[in-house]
Scaffold this motif. Sequence first.
Motif, PDB file in Angstrom:
ATOM      1  N   GLU A 183       0.822  -1.198   0.000  1.00  0.00           N
ATOM      2  CA  GLU A 183       0.000   0.000   0.000  1.00  0.00           C
ATOM      3  C   GLU A 183       0.862   1.257   0.000  1.00  0.00           C
ATOM      4  O   GLU A 183       0.452   2.300  -0.512  1.00  0.00           O
ATOM      5  CB  GLU A 183      -0.928  -0.020   1.229  1.00  0.00           C
ATOM      6  N   VAL A 190      -4.314  -0.778  -3.190  1.00  0.00           N
ATOM      7  CA  VAL A 190      -4.807  -1.942  -2.446  1.00  0.00           C
ATOM      8  C   VAL A 190      -6.270  -1.712  -2.103  1.00  0.00           C
ATOM      9  O   VAL A 190      -6.620  -0.718  -1.464  1.00  0.00           O
ATOM     10  CB  VAL A 190      -3.992  -2.187  -1.164  1.00  0.00           C
ATOM     11  N   CYS A 192      -9.535  -3.529  -0.271  1.00  0.00           N
ATOM     12  CA  CYS A 192      -9.882  -4.608   0.664  1.00  0.00           C
ATOM     13  C   CYS A 192     -11.394  -4.743   0.787  1.00  0.00           C
ATOM     14  O   CYS A 192     -12.079  -3.790   1.168  1.00  0.00           O
ATOM     15  CB  CYS A 192      -9.285  -4.349   2.048  1.00  0.00           C
ATOM     16  N   SER A 203      -5.815   1.527   2.889  1.00  0.00           N
ATOM     17  CA  SER A 203      -6.374   0.802   1.756  1.00  0.00           C
ATOM     18  C   SER A 203      -7.770   1.323   1.430  1.00  0.00           C
ATOM     19  O   SER A 203      -8.419   1.975   2.248  1.00  0.00           O
ATOM     20  CB  SER A 203      -6.443  -0.692   2.060  1.00  0.00           C
TER      21      SER A 203
END
Length: 226
Positions: A183, A190, A192, A203
């Motif tokens: 990240e 990134v 999630c 993220s």
Amino acid sequence: MARELQQAVGVLVTSGTAVPNLAPAMAEAYHQQIPLVAFSADRPEERISQFDNQIIDQTEAFPDHSKGFCELPVDLDGESERTEALDMVQFMLESALREPRGPVHFNVLLEEPLYEPLPPGRAYESKGRLDFGEVEDDDQEETEEMEVWSDNGGSGTEPGGTLVLVGAGVPDPEMDRALQALEGRPDVAVVCEHSSNAGVVGSVVHHPELLRPPCPEGWGDLKPGR
């Protein structure tokens, strides 16, 4: 949450077709012996099957996949009615937690008016995700996986390039450290999923907003390099 905590966890839904939508979760909880507690809103018995919106027969909606069903009456004004209802609630919760554990279903009958002003809610602090421990932000050592990433061209100085999408998973501190290192790179984004249980600071967690460009021409700008 019920599977992770191994405790009784409640899930609330409105009436009508919202109730059958719980069927997969109730079936999973029943066969995995998870103490899930389902609460569904409903209308009084005389309103059932009168062609009103979102009113269906919700009596024992999960007969093969619950340890018990309880219908809380509309009128709980008297002391005896409240005591009887609380005794039933306690019995149902004890049943959910008694081995073999499993889900139970409460059907809560509500009468008009349904939209009275609610009392002030309690203040609480939400972190937006479950906290599975702190992740160090600075001076992180590159793991073996990060070295492989770098050797394969996964490094750079310009933004854009690689999108990492983290799907469903269990808490994994080692994975969190690897993702946190990614990240911090300018060429990596990134993302999630909430079900990933990843604790990666910085993220993207509201990815639907990220993937909604202002116009169709904007899709090209969101295409990752790989």
